[in-house]
Enzyme design. Structure first.
Site, PDB file in Angstrom:
ATOM      1  N   ASP A 288       0.813  -1.229   0.000  1.00 40.86           N
ATOM      2  CA  ASP A 288       0.000   0.000   0.000  1.00 40.86           C
ATOM      3  C   ASP A 288       0.839   1.267   0.000  1.00 40.86           C
ATOM      4  O   ASP A 288       0.346   2.329   0.366  1.00 40.86           O
ATOM      5  CB  ASP A 288      -0.956  -0.006   1.206  1.00 40.86           C
ATOM      6  CG  ASP A 288      -0.227  -0.211   2.523  1.00 40.86           C
ATOM      7  OD1 ASP A 288       1.011  -0.319   2.512  1.00 40.86           O
ATOM      8  OD2 ASP A 288      -0.901  -0.269   3.570  1.00 40.86           O
TER       9      ASP A 288
ATOM     10  N   LYS B 292       5.493   1.765  15.575  1.00 42.16           N
ATOM     11  CA  LYS B 292       4.450   2.614  16.176  1.00 42.16           C
ATOM     12  C   LYS B 292       4.781   3.028  17.620  1.00 42.16           C
ATOM     13  O   LYS B 292       4.071   2.673  18.565  1.00 42.16           O
ATOM     14  CB  LYS B 292       3.098   1.906  16.090  1.00 42.16           C
ATOM     15  CG  LYS B 292       2.860   1.384  14.672  1.00 42.16           C
ATOM     16  CD  LYS B 292       1.451   1.280  14.226  1.00 42.16           C
ATOM     17  CE  LYS B 292       1.368   1.064  12.741  1.00 42.16           C
ATOM     18  NZ  LYS B 292       1.467  -0.293  12.208  1.00 42.16           N
TER      19      LYS B 292
ATOM     20  N   ASP C 251       1.491   6.078   2.460  1.00 39.05           N
ATOM     21  CA  ASP C 251       0.806   4.800   2.671  1.00 39.05           C
ATOM     22  C   ASP C 251      -0.657   5.103   2.418  1.00 39.05           C
ATOM     23  O   ASP C 251      -1.267   5.911   3.131  1.00 39.05           O
ATOM     24  CB  ASP C 251       1.026   4.337   4.115  1.00 39.05           C
ATOM     25  CG  ASP C 251       0.243   3.079   4.455  1.00 39.05           C
ATOM     26  OD1 ASP C 251      -0.850   2.870   3.904  1.00 39.05           O
ATOM     27  OD2 ASP C 251       0.719   2.296   5.287  1.00 39.05           O
TER      28      ASP C 251
END
Ligand code: GDD
Ligand code: MG
Length: 362
Positions: free
Chosen positions: A112, A163, A219
């Site tokens: 993506d 993250k 993304d």
């Protein structure tokens, strides 16, 4: 040269589009996103692409087959029986990746991510540093929803945190790697995360180097980012091949319309719009900052801004759709309806206006 594309996620953040079509096959600028990647890989000398698939293999094959013929590349599917994460699929495809691989390395991509893929530069860099892995990094303002990379002056990654809760660096993992075959010895044949398990250890061992991307990057796995990525991609097209964009009366800024789409006179389209094959847009329609997917018809005098209109939609007259509305496949919007930031699931008929942003019409 070989490449593996991770096409197995469920694409939940791109619903309702991914109810009809796996995320890698959703058309971005009128072509499945994964085909942008395959096309660039082929240009860089890749002859075999392995798709690491976890669900809907048939849909995936069908939607990309005609492109593969066009690019003359061999596509092999490596099918998981249950999700293997972002590293497990590499272990599963070990034979495919290492057989007849004189370069001793292969590309890996998240399916993506859109940018001007720097595959040739990566290959040169990988050969020059001699470490086991090369990872492409990109600076962003808010790194919290990505993998974050800290490198030293020699471009060696010293820390990789997926993250992170606290700010450690603004350089993020762009989801594009070049890995030597030896990395496969680090990955067990079970669900494994390349970001949480493999890269942190490679960083500790000083075996991962970073290459900073010079082009745009996005993304596109969420609607807002999809539209931002589309704007950046169209601007890059405007710089590199302006002839591919539509210009002239009725067009404003960067617009990409498939040649089979019919746009009547008296429309104003743009900036930042893509209109896919077999769409029909009737007179007086105004579209800006939006993506219209294949087979959709828009009756006259409607206003569409900052939204994604799915496949085979029928939009009536004097309709207003705006503020990041996303319409799934085969949605019918009646005349005069106004949709403001509304998500509509496939096969729905909308007869009344919906103005509460974020509402999901089931
Ligand atoms: N085959 C397979 N099997 N593919 C998978 C699986 C699986 O079980 N799970 C995820 N994938 C694929 C997705 O289809 C996607 O192409 C890729 O792995 C990454 O998954 P995402 O769900 O898109 O992850 P993300 O966007 O939250 O984060 C990843 O991408 C960021 C950049 O866009 C991470 O790699 C981050 O570190 C990175 O910054
Ligand atoms: Mg993603």
């Amino acid at each position: 040269m070989k490449a593996l594309i991770l096409v197995g996620g469920f694409g939940t953040r791109l619903r309702p589009l991914t109810f009809s079509c796996p995320k890698p096959c959703v058309e971005f600028a009128n072509k499945p996103i994964v085909c942008h990647q395959i096309e660039a890989l082929v240009k860089a000398g890749v002859t075999e692409v392995i798709l690491a698939i976890n669900y809907q293999p048939e849909t995936m094959r069908e939607s990309i087959e005609r492109y593969c013929e066009e690019y003359g590349v061999s596509i092999v599917c490596s099918q998981e029986t249950s999700p293997m994460g972002t590293a497990g699929p590499l272990a599963l495809a070990r034979e495919l990746l290492t057989k007849d691989n004189p370069e001793g390395c292969f590309f890996v991509l998240n399916s993506d991510v859109i940018c001007e893929y720097p595959f040739e530069e990566m290959y040169e860099f990988h050969k020059s540093h001699g470490k086991e892995g090369t990872i492409v990094v990109f600076p962003v303002d808010d790194p919290s929803k990505y993998g974050v990379v800290v490198s030293n002056e020699q471009k060696e990654v010293v820390s990789f945190v997926e993250k992170p809760k606290k700010f450690i660096s603004n350089k993020i993992n762009a989801g594009i790697y070049l890995l030597s075959n030896s990395v496969l010895d680090r990955i067990p044949l079970k669900p494994t995360s390349i970001e949480r398990e493999t890269f942190p250890l490679m960083a500790e061992d000083g075996q991962l180097c970073s290459l900073t991307l010079k082009s745009f990057w996005m993304d596109i796995g969420q609607p807002r980012d999809f539209l931002t990525g589309m704007e950046l991609y169209l601007e890059s097209l405007a710089q590199k091949s302006p002839e591919s964009l539509n210009k002239g009366e009725g067009y404003l800024g960067n617009v990409l319309v498939d040649p089979s789409a019919e746009i009547e006179e008296g429309c104003l389209i743009g900036p930042n719009v893509t209109i896919a094959a077999n769409c029909k847009v009737a007179a007086g329609t105004r579209i800006a900052n939006s993506c219209i997917l294949e087979g959709t018809t828009i009756a006259g005098n409607s206003w569409i801004n900052g939204s994604i209109i799915g496949w085979k939609n029928k939009v009536g007259r004097w309709v207003r759709i705006e503020s990041l509305s996303v319409l799934g496949e085969d949605v019918h919007v009646k005349d005069e309806v106004c949709l403001n930031g509304i998500i509509v699931l496939p096969h729905k008929e909308i007869k009344e206006s919906e103005l509460v942003q974020g509402k999901i019409v089931l």
